[in-house]
Design a protein around this motif. Structure first.
Motif, PDB file in Angstrom:
ATOM      1  N   ALA A 174      30.294 -20.774 113.991  1.00 41.24           N
ATOM      2  CA  ALA A 174      29.281 -20.578 115.021  1.00 41.24           C
ATOM      3  C   ALA A 174      27.855 -20.793 114.492  1.00 41.24           C
ATOM      4  CB  ALA A 174      29.425 -19.178 115.614  1.00 41.24           C
ATOM      5  N   GLY A 175      27.615 -20.517 113.194  1.00 39.78           N
ATOM      6  CA  GLY A 175      26.268 -20.641 112.627  1.00 39.78           C
ATOM      7  C   GLY A 175      25.707 -22.049 112.701  1.00 39.78           C
ATOM      8  N   ILE A 176      26.571 -23.068 112.698  1.00 40.35           N
ATOM      9  CA  ILE A 176      26.016 -24.430 112.731  1.00 40.35           C
ATOM     10  C   ILE A 176      25.412 -24.738 114.094  1.00 40.35           C
ATOM     11  CG2 ILE A 176      28.128 -25.720 113.370  1.00 40.35           C
ATOM     12  CD1 ILE A 176      27.097 -27.868 111.264  1.00 40.35           C
ATOM     13  N   VAL A 182      23.082 -21.763 120.770  1.00 35.42           N
ATOM     14  CA  VAL A 182      24.382 -21.171 121.137  1.00 35.42           C
ATOM     15  C   VAL A 182      24.576 -19.936 120.255  1.00 35.42           C
ATOM     16  CG1 VAL A 182      26.861 -21.563 121.334  1.00 35.42           C
ATOM     17  CG2 VAL A 182      25.276 -23.490 121.635  1.00 35.42           C
ATOM     18  N   PRO A 183      24.626 -18.737 120.845  1.00 41.14           N
ATOM     19  CA  PRO A 183      24.675 -17.538 120.004  1.00 41.14           C
ATOM     20  C   PRO A 183      25.999 -17.403 119.238  1.00 41.14           C
ATOM     21  CG  PRO A 183      24.768 -16.944 122.348  1.00 41.14           C
ATOM     22  CD  PRO A 183      24.598 -18.427 122.276  1.00 41.14           C
ATOM     23  N   THR A 184      25.923 -16.866 118.012  1.00 41.18           N
ATOM     24  CA  THR A 184      27.145 -16.574 117.257  1.00 41.18           C
ATOM     25  C   THR A 184      27.739 -15.280 117.812  1.00 41.18           C
ATOM     26  OG1 THR A 184      26.084 -15.191 115.616  1.00 41.18           O
ATOM     27  CG2 THR A 184      26.066 -17.553 115.179  1.00 41.18           C
ATOM     28  N   ASN A 232      34.319 -24.063 116.016  1.00 41.20           N
ATOM     29  CA  ASN A 232      33.590 -23.912 117.279  1.00 41.20           C
ATOM     30  C   ASN A 232      34.325 -24.556 118.440  1.00 41.20           C
ATOM     31  OD1 ASN A 232      31.642 -22.522 116.018  1.00 41.20           O
ATOM     32  ND2 ASN A 232      30.135 -24.161 115.962  1.00 41.20           N
ATOM     33  N   VAL A 233      34.112 -23.971 119.608  1.00 40.43           N
ATOM     34  CA  VAL A 233      34.721 -24.500 120.833  1.00 40.43           C
ATOM     35  C   VAL A 233      33.681 -25.282 121.636  1.00 40.43           C
ATOM     36  CG1 VAL A 233      36.555 -22.789 120.939  1.00 40.43           C
ATOM     37  CG2 VAL A 233      34.333 -22.249 121.968  1.00 40.43           C
ATOM     38  N   ASP A 234      32.471 -25.436 121.058  1.00 39.42           N
ATOM     39  CA  ASP A 234      31.469 -26.271 121.740  1.00 39.42           C
ATOM     40  C   ASP A 234      31.747 -27.746 121.413  1.00 39.42           C
ATOM     41  OD1 ASP A 234      30.129 -27.054 119.301  1.00 39.42           O
ATOM     42  OD2 ASP A 234      28.999 -25.184 119.316  1.00 39.42           O
ATOM     43  N   VAL A 254      35.897 -14.639 108.139  1.00 31.74           N
ATOM     44  CA  VAL A 254      36.771 -13.470 108.343  1.00 31.74           C
ATOM     45  C   VAL A 254      37.880 -13.762 109.356  1.00 31.74           C
ATOM     46  CG1 VAL A 254      35.101 -11.681 107.685  1.00 31.74           C
ATOM     47  CG2 VAL A 254      35.196 -12.421 110.055  1.00 31.74           C
ATOM     48  N   VAL A 255      37.721 -14.802 110.175  1.00 34.35           N
ATOM     49  CA  VAL A 255      38.721 -15.067 111.210  1.00 34.35           C
ATOM     50  C   VAL A 255      39.821 -15.943 110.603  1.00 34.35           C
ATOM     51  CG1 VAL A 255      39.142 -16.027 113.521  1.00 34.35           C
ATOM     52  CG2 VAL A 255      36.950 -14.929 113.027  1.00 34.35           C
ATOM     53  N   GLU A 256      41.008 -15.370 110.475  1.00 37.32           N
ATOM     54  CA  GLU A 256      42.147 -16.111 109.893  1.00 37.32           C
ATOM     55  C   GLU A 256      42.839 -16.946 110.974  1.00 37.32           C
ATOM     56  OE1 GLU A 256      42.901 -16.526 106.918  1.00 37.32           O
ATOM     57  OE2 GLU A 256      42.017 -14.887 105.810  1.00 37.32           O
ATOM     58  N   ALA A 279      25.529 -13.154 103.212  1.00 33.16           N
ATOM     59  CA  ALA A 279      26.716 -13.139 102.353  1.00 33.16           C
ATOM     60  C   ALA A 279      27.980 -13.018 103.197  1.00 33.16           C
ATOM     61  CB  ALA A 279      26.626 -11.967 101.385  1.00 33.16           C
ATOM     62  N   THR A 280      29.067 -13.609 102.688  1.00 33.43           N
ATOM     63  CA  THR A 280      30.375 -13.510 103.354  1.00 33.43           C
ATOM     64  C   THR A 280      31.411 -13.163 102.282  1.00 33.43           C
ATOM     65  OG1 THR A 280      31.221 -15.741 102.951  1.00 33.43           O
ATOM     66  CG2 THR A 280      29.644 -15.499 104.784  1.00 33.43           C
ATOM     67  N   PRO A 281      32.639 -12.911 102.673  1.00 31.32           N
ATOM     68  CA  PRO A 281      33.679 -12.636 101.653  1.00 31.32           C
ATOM     69  C   PRO A 281      33.913 -13.814 100.700  1.00 31.32           C
ATOM     70  CG  PRO A 281      34.426 -11.964 103.841  1.00 31.32           C
ATOM     71  CD  PRO A 281      33.137 -12.694 104.042  1.00 31.32           C
TER      72      PRO A 281
HETATM   73  P1  NAD Z   1      30.767 -15.660 113.597  1.00 28.15           P
HETATM   74  O1  NAD Z   1      29.959 -15.473 114.820  1.00 28.15           O
HETATM   75  O2  NAD Z   1      31.773 -14.657 113.209  1.00 28.15           O
HETATM   76  O3  NAD Z   1      29.802 -15.821 112.322  1.00 28.15           O
HETATM   77  C1  NAD Z   1      28.717 -16.676 112.321  1.00 28.15           C
HETATM   78  C2  NAD Z   1      28.257 -16.893 110.901  1.00 28.15           C
HETATM   79  O4  NAD Z   1      27.170 -17.812 110.941  1.00 28.15           O
HETATM   80  C3  NAD Z   1      27.744 -15.634 110.194  1.00 28.15           C
HETATM   81  O5  NAD Z   1      28.281 -15.569 108.888  1.00 28.15           O
HETATM   82  C4  NAD Z   1      26.225 -15.841 110.159  1.00 28.15           C
HETATM   83  O6  NAD Z   1      25.645 -15.257 109.009  1.00 28.15           O
HETATM   84  C5  NAD Z   1      26.130 -17.333 110.110  1.00 28.15           C
HETATM   85  N1  NAD Z   1      24.889 -17.881 110.665  1.00 28.15           N
HETATM   86  C6  NAD Z   1      24.091 -17.353 111.626  1.00 28.15           C
HETATM   87  N2  NAD Z   1      23.061 -18.193 111.866  1.00 28.15           N
HETATM   88  C7  NAD Z   1      23.234 -19.259 111.050  1.00 28.15           C
HETATM   89  C8  NAD Z   1      22.518 -20.466 110.847  1.00 28.15           C
HETATM   90  N3  NAD Z   1      21.405 -20.728 111.543  1.00 28.15           N
HETATM   91  N4  NAD Z   1      22.984 -21.350 109.936  1.00 28.15           N
HETATM   92  C9  NAD Z   1      24.106 -21.090 109.219  1.00 28.15           C
HETATM   93  N5  NAD Z   1      24.822 -19.963 109.371  1.00 28.15           N
HETATM   94  C10 NAD Z   1      24.392 -19.064 110.279  1.00 28.15           C
HETATM   95  O7  NAD Z   1      31.421 -17.076 113.761  1.00 28.15           O
HETATM   96  P2  NAD Z   1      32.680 -17.723 113.099  1.00 28.15           P
HETATM   97  O8  NAD Z   1      32.778 -17.365 111.653  1.00 28.15           O
HETATM   98  O9  NAD Z   1      32.559 -19.148 113.461  1.00 28.15           O
HETATM   99  O10 NAD Z   1      33.967 -17.043 113.818  1.00 28.15           O
HETATM  100  C11 NAD Z   1      34.052 -16.511 115.132  1.00 28.15           C
HETATM  101  C12 NAD Z   1      34.867 -17.324 116.150  1.00 28.15           C
HETATM  102  O11 NAD Z   1      34.120 -17.444 117.371  1.00 28.15           O
HETATM  103  C13 NAD Z   1      35.090 -18.762 115.756  1.00 28.15           C
HETATM  104  O12 NAD Z   1      36.267 -19.245 116.309  1.00 28.15           O
HETATM  105  C14 NAD Z   1      33.897 -19.435 116.404  1.00 28.15           C
HETATM  106  O13 NAD Z   1      33.974 -20.799 116.501  1.00 28.15           O
HETATM  107  C15 NAD Z   1      33.833 -18.759 117.737  1.00 28.15           C
HETATM  108  N6  NAD Z   1      32.490 -18.973 118.310  1.00 28.15           N
HETATM  109  C16 NAD Z   1      32.158 -20.242 118.676  1.00 28.15           C
HETATM  110  C17 NAD Z   1      30.890 -20.527 119.148  1.00 28.15           C
HETATM  111  C18 NAD Z   1      30.587 -21.956 119.502  1.00 28.15           C
HETATM  112  O14 NAD Z   1      31.504 -22.700 119.876  1.00 28.15           O
HETATM  113  N7  NAD Z   1      29.345 -22.407 119.328  1.00 28.15           N
HETATM  114  C19 NAD Z   1      29.934 -19.502 119.265  1.00 28.15           C
HETATM  115  C20 NAD Z   1      30.325 -18.200 118.919  1.00 28.15           C
HETATM  116  C21 NAD Z   1      31.586 -17.950 118.415  1.00 28.15           C
END
Ligand code: NAD
Length: 248
Positions: free
Chosen positions: A25-27, A33-35, A104-106, A193-195, A218-220
């Motif tokens: 989600a961070g990318i 798009v909020p994480t 991501n699902v986007d 963390v999501v397996e 930081a992450t695991p």
């Molecule tokens: P997560 O929300 O659990 O974690 C997001 C991670 O991104 C965190 O470790 C955070 O520190 C980091 N982060 C925040 N801003 C950042 C930035 N600008 N640049 C780089 N890193 C940044 O997301 P996850 O680990 O992807 O797992 C959760 C599940 O939810 C996944 O399946 C994910 O794809 C889904 N999800 C998808 C979307 C999307 O499709 N855009 C959005 C939210 C969640």
């Protein structure tokens, strides 16, 4: 961003033949798009995503879950790929083999122009039948909320992998193979963390790959990988690709 940490990571990337990348989600954060881990704002702030993105939530309150996905689709439909998504397209062109594994699902990697993507968790823009998980065309969807399939009567749900569900086995197998065979593995914007996605960088480490993490927090994985680049993906990725391939 730590410029001193960038150079050795860029050097590893420059020498690589096969690079595999896990994105989360961070990318897409810089695209608006909020994480999941970020505090949610507005209408949906009182719901925890982990409690909406499950088959149990859909069974309990299908309308609520459908409406949450409709809101997320709208949000994502307005979003544009950012410099991080674009940097990965530039990087792919420089390498013999490139395996992109988004959680991501986007659709922002696709919008940026990435090809041959191993989408682990499905797509926000796909609709599937609840019982047999077959895709449904929009003309076969009724107008109620959530819609039904007019051919089979089955309820329709978003075409994403929910917490507690299995990933598409062929996609996961291809992702695991890439993790085991790559020379460099990038873990970008994921909480790791999501397996089973979280295990992919560890598989790469066990197979002798150089693992680079890009994340402001930081992450695991952080303590285990060779290079940690603290910062936002939309800033670190273009800098990393430019440092690895200055002519690009
Ligand atoms: P997560 O929300 O659990 O974690 C997001 C991670 O991104 C965190 O470790 C955070 O520190 C980091 N982060 C925040 N801003 C950042 C930035 N600008 N640049 C780089 N890193 C940044 O997301 P996850 O680990 O992807 O797992 C959760 C599940 O939810 C996944 O399946 C994910 O794809 C889904 N999800 C998808 C979307 C999307 O499709 N855009 C959005 C939210 C969640």
């Amino acid at each position: 961003m730590d410029a001193a940490a960038l150079q050795p990571a860029a050097e590893a990337l420059r020498r690589a033949r096969h690079v595999a990348l896990l994105t989360g989600a961070g990318i897409s954060a810089e695209s608006g798009v909020p994480t999941f881990r970020d505090a949610q704002t507005g209408l949906w702030a009182r719901y925890r995503p982990e409690e909406l993105a499950t088959p149990e939530a859909f069974a309990r309150d299908p309308k609520l879950v459908w409406q949450w996905y409709a809101w997320r689709r709208e949000l994502v439909a307005k979003a544009q790929p950012n410099a991080g998504h674009h940097a990965l397209v530039t990087l792919a062109a420089k390498l013999a083999q490139f395996t992109l594994i988004p959680q991501n699902v986007d659709h922002l990697h696709e919008e940026a122009g990435s090809k041959n993507i191993l989408k682990l968790h499905g797509s926000l823009f796909a609709n599937i039948r609840e019982e047999d998980h077959e895709p449904v065309a929009s003309e076969d969807m009724s107008d109620d909320v959530p819609p039904h399939c007019v051919r089979t009567g089955q309820r329709i749900r978003p075409g994403v992998v929910w917490f507690g569900e299995s990933l598409p086995q062929d996609v996961l197998a291809a992702a695991m193979q890439a993790a085991r065979r790559c020379d460099v593995f990038l873990s970008i914007g994921t909480s790791t963390v999501v397996e089973p996605a979280a295990s992919l960088p560890f598989m790469a480490l066990q197979s002798g790959a150089t693992v680079i993490e890009i994340n402001p927090d930081a992450t695991p994985l952080s303590a285990h990988c060779q290079h940690v680049l603290r910062g936002k993906a939309a800033e670190v990725l273009p800098a990393l690709v430019a440092a690895a391939f200055p002519e690009s």
